[in-house]
Design an enzyme around this catalytic site. Structure first.
Site, PDB file in Angstrom:
ATOM      1  CG  ASP A  97     -48.976  19.840  27.459  1.00 14.11           C
ATOM      2  OD1 ASP A  97     -50.032  20.492  27.570  1.00 14.11           O
ATOM      3  OD2 ASP A  97     -48.153  20.065  26.560  1.00 14.11           O
ATOM      4  CG  ASP A 270     -45.783  13.099  24.538  1.00 18.52           C
ATOM      5  OD1 ASP A 270     -45.120  12.929  25.575  1.00 18.52           O
ATOM      6  OD2 ASP A 270     -45.714  14.147  23.864  1.00 18.52           O
ATOM      7  CB  CYS A 308     -47.022  -1.154   6.747  1.00 19.28           C
ATOM      8  SG  CYS A 308     -48.092  -0.053   7.695  1.00 19.28           S
ATOM      9  CB  CYS A 310     -51.150   1.742   7.845  1.00 14.74           C
ATOM     10  SG  CYS A 310     -50.476   2.460   6.329  1.00 14.74           S
ATOM     11  CB  CYS A 313     -49.022   0.003   3.552  1.00 10.43           C
ATOM     12  SG  CYS A 313     -47.723   1.183   4.010  1.00 10.43           S
ATOM     13  CG  HIS A 340     -46.712   4.370   6.859  1.00 10.79           C
ATOM     14  ND1 HIS A 340     -46.747   3.006   6.691  1.00 10.79           N
ATOM     15  CD2 HIS A 340     -45.443   4.682   7.229  1.00 10.79           C
ATOM     16  CE1 HIS A 340     -45.550   2.509   6.931  1.00 10.79           C
ATOM     17  NE2 HIS A 340     -44.740   3.502   7.269  1.00 10.79           N
TER      18      HIS A 340
HETATM   19 ZN   LIG Z   1     -48.322   1.722   6.217  1.00 14.16          ZN
END
Ligand SMILES: [Zn+2]
Length: 387
Positions: A97, A270, A308, A310, A313, A340
């Site tokens: 930015d 963002d 999920c 990720c 998880c 996550h």
């Molecule tokens: Zn997750």
């Protein structure tokens, strides 16, 4: 026959579903698919995550803050150490930015036509941030996409204040473009201001578009105006932006904001929400947000979100374990929850992109929100977070 000039920046629009778009933007550090959500690395680091962890969430581009990096460690040191990509060990595209958003919110900021003067919060000295200086700092940092120095009008603002903001933003954009002229390894994006006044948004958009820059952002949103006004401002502005360039909605936002504005043709986002919320124990699931410090999770053997994929998880970490980590003030809580939440946002935009490619964005959004909003606030006390 002379060779075609090199074009390191190119936006390819791949599909449309209603006004929602799927595309890809090529940069010298690789292309990123759109819609894209950029995790925020304020000080050159996505908080509590290594670059490998960020990349593993599917994020292809990250944002870093010019203001913070200019104050510490200083852009000259970053340049000396090989530029921002080498310094923070992120191989993919980076956007910086302009620093304006942070500077305008400082209590010591003095705004003039020349730029903004403020007190350095690190060492107490007086600093001038001008369009020329913002571009010079961003040249030294070396991000792929750099932002024009604009006046971010606060909310609420009267029309006179918003008009002044647009006038300065456009005058400063001319100076930014001049300071950037001839530099081809970084793409300068212009920013549309105008607060919540439709005629100002429209005239500002027309002037910014006339500059023919590689991308256009909508700024001055996510400043407290709320979901409905955010959507209205985007609805007025997005249709005026070029079809063949990326459109970036700055600082947005919550999943419902992201989906609503993808539906209006926005390509880039963002926001600090995924990582900031993670550090305060609020995590996103397909059924809404939950707060892991709530006592109901003390013995909960499920992952944060059973759907999920990720590393947290899929890695078998339970809500009970995370609840314990927050209670014990272990920094692993911030790491696991950030992994996550950032993955949640990457899945959100990846799923939206897939839906656009299949021509079914509206149905996807409706289905997502039916599950997500239907369980809002489950887990207790998570409904009132500020942006
Ligand atoms: Zn997750």
């Amino acid at each position: 026959m002379s060779p075609a000039p090199a074009q390191p920046f190119r936006f390819a629009l791949e599909a449309r579903s209603g006004d929602a778009r799927a595309g890809a933007f090529a940069t010298p550090h690789g292309a990123f698919a759109t819609p894209a959500f950029m995790p925020v690395g304020t000080h050159g680091a996505v908080k509590a995550m290594t670059p490998e962890q960020v990349a593993a969430t599917g994020a292809e581009i990250v944002l870093a803050n010019t203001y913070h990096l200019a104050l510490r460690p200083g852009e000259e040191l970053v340049a000396k150490l090989g530029g921002l990509h080498a310094f923070m060990r992120w191989q993919g595209p980076i956007l910086t930015d302009s620093g304006g958003f942070q500077v305008f919110s400082l209590p010591t900021a003095e705004i003039s036509e020349r730029g903004v003067r403020f007190r350095n919060e690190v060492d107490g000295s007086r600093i001038d941030l001008t369009p020329e200086r913002a571009i010079a700092i961003q040249h030294a940092l070396g991000a792929d996409i750099i932002m024009a120095f604009d006046e971010c009008t606060p909310y609420p603002a009267d029309e006179k204040q918003a008009r002044t903001g647009v006038r300065r933003t456009l005058a400063w954009l001319e100076r930014c473009a001049k300071a950037h002229d001839g530099q081809r390894t970084q793409a300068l994006f212009g920013i549309v201001q105008g607060s919540t006044y439709r005629p100002l948004r429209e005239s500002c958009a027309q002037s910014v578009v006339a500059m023919d820059l590689p991308g256009v952002a909508i700024g001055g949103v996510s400043v407290g105006e709320g979901h409905d006004l955010l959507v209205e401002v985007t609805r007025w502005t997005a249709p005026l932006l070029p079809e063949d360039k990326p459109r970036y909605l700055m600082g947005v936002g919550l999943p419902e904001d992201v989906l609503a504005t993808i539906g209006l043709g926005i390509d880039m986002f963002d926001c600090v929400i995924p990582t900031r919320y993670a550090r305060s124990a609020t995590v996103f699931t397909r059924r809404g947000r939950i707060r892991l410090t709530h006592r109901r999770y003390r013995r909960d053997a499920y992952p944060i979100d059973p759907s999920c994929d990720c590393a947290t998880c899929a890695g078998g970490f339970t809500r009970a374990y995370l609840h314990h980590l927050y209670a014990a003030n272990e920094i692993l809580s911030a790491i696991l929850a950030s992994v996550h939440n950032v993955r949640f946002y990457q899945r959100l935009v990846a799923d939206a992109r897939r839906a656009v490619l299949e021509g079914a964005f509206a149905a996807f959004r409706e289905d997502f929100l039916a599950h997500y909003a239907g369980n809002k606030g489950s887990g207790g006390g998570s409904g009132a977070e500020a942006r």
